[in-house]
Design a protein around this motif. Structure first.
Motif, PDB file in Angstrom:
ATOM      1  N   LEU A 132       0.806  -1.211   0.000  1.00 48.38           N
ATOM      2  CA  LEU A 132       0.000   0.000   0.000  1.00 48.38           C
ATOM      3  C   LEU A 132       0.846   1.272   0.000  1.00 48.38           C
ATOM      4  O   LEU A 132       0.382   2.324  -0.432  1.00 48.38           O
ATOM      5  N   CYS A 133       2.076   1.182   0.518  1.00 54.80           N
ATOM      6  CA  CYS A 133       2.953   2.357   0.535  1.00 54.80           C
ATOM      7  C   CYS A 133       3.884   2.412  -0.674  1.00 54.80           C
ATOM      8  O   CYS A 133       4.607   3.382  -0.853  1.00 54.80           O
ATOM      9  N   LYS A 134       3.854   1.372  -1.479  1.00 60.92           N
ATOM     10  CA  LYS A 134       4.762   1.313  -2.618  1.00 60.92           C
ATOM     11  C   LYS A 134       4.422   2.410  -3.623  1.00 60.92           C
ATOM     12  O   LYS A 134       3.269   2.583  -4.032  1.00 60.92           O
ATOM     13  N   ASP A 135       5.436   3.165  -4.005  1.00 60.36           N
ATOM     14  CA  ASP A 135       5.301   4.245  -4.987  1.00 60.36           C
ATOM     15  C   ASP A 135       4.308   5.325  -4.543  1.00 60.36           C
ATOM     16  O   ASP A 135       3.780   6.068  -5.374  1.00 60.36           O
ATOM     17  N   ARG A 136       4.044   5.410  -3.253  1.00 62.71           N
ATOM     18  CA  ARG A 136       3.117   6.425  -2.757  1.00 62.71           C
ATOM     19  C   ARG A 136       3.907   7.616  -2.210  1.00 62.71           C
ATOM     20  O   ARG A 136       4.928   7.437  -1.554  1.00 62.71           O
TER      21      ARG A 136
END
Length: 209
Positions: free
Chosen positions: A56-60
């Protein structure tokens, strides 16, 4: 159901142990970092460390990470209050609200009159409006669902007992404890609601004492 209820009660009590466990070095920073450095988020503690199996935090970006953390903290706080509320409400006479005898918490809200519930709903709306004004940028254009730059997720300025630490490390440790308790409470309240939907009995009714 006794086994399920025992597990549930253990889940409620467990935070009192984990809350005093020292936070790992991963939670030592009080500054939220961008998604490529999510290991710096408070709450990445043993035994799981940085746990994001769904990515969910990937590339955010930072804005997205802060919004997720704000949602997690607020849901955790509501869940902790809900767990305590379930246990107290089901084991305390509530004649003032129209209950002569304790009933299961799942059924309490539908049975309470609108005249009694309205002040509670009004208080919730006022509290949410104050929180939004404190932490969120006024919606419009690219600022939709955006936290204010200087706002730290969950830090709404409500600390009547003066418990907020002044040191960075102490603040990170306290937030890690709050996150641990909140996460466990979210699972616990989901279990409480589920068990009562299945057997229709108060949470503590299956205990042997």
């Amino acid at each position: 159901m006794k086994f399920s209820t025992s597990i549930l009660i253990a889940a409620v009590v467990a935070p009192s142990v984990s809350a005093f466990a020292p936070a790992s070095s991963a939670g030592s920073s009080t500054v939220l970092k961008a998604a490529d450095d999510c290991f710096g988020l408070p709450g990445a503690i043993a035994p799981f460390g940085y746990f994001d199996p769904l990515g969910l935090c990937k590339d955010r970006d930072l804005v997205g990470v802060k919004r997720f953390r704000e949602a997690e903290i607020m849901h955790g706080r509501v869940a902790m209050m809900a767990v305590v509320g379930f246990l107290i409400a089901e084991n305390t006479p509530t004649i003032a609200f129209g209950f002569e005898h304790p009933t299961i918490a799942n059924n309490m809200i539908p049975e309470i009159s609108l005249g009694v519930m309205f002040p509670f709903f009004l208080a919730i709306n006022i509290a949410e409006a104050l929180r939004a004004n404190k932490g969120w940028v006024e919606p419009g254009g690219d600022s939709l669902f955006t936290l204010r730059e200087g706002y730290y997720p969950g830090d709404i300025g409500f600390d009547p007992m003066g418990l907020k630490p002044t040191g960075a490390q102490d603040f990170a440790d306290m937030q890690a404890k709050e996150l641990s308790n909140g996460r466990l409470a979210m699972f616990a309240i989901a279990g409480m609601v589920g068990i009562e939907l299945i057997n229709g009995n108060p949470v503590l009714s299956d205990l042997p004492f």
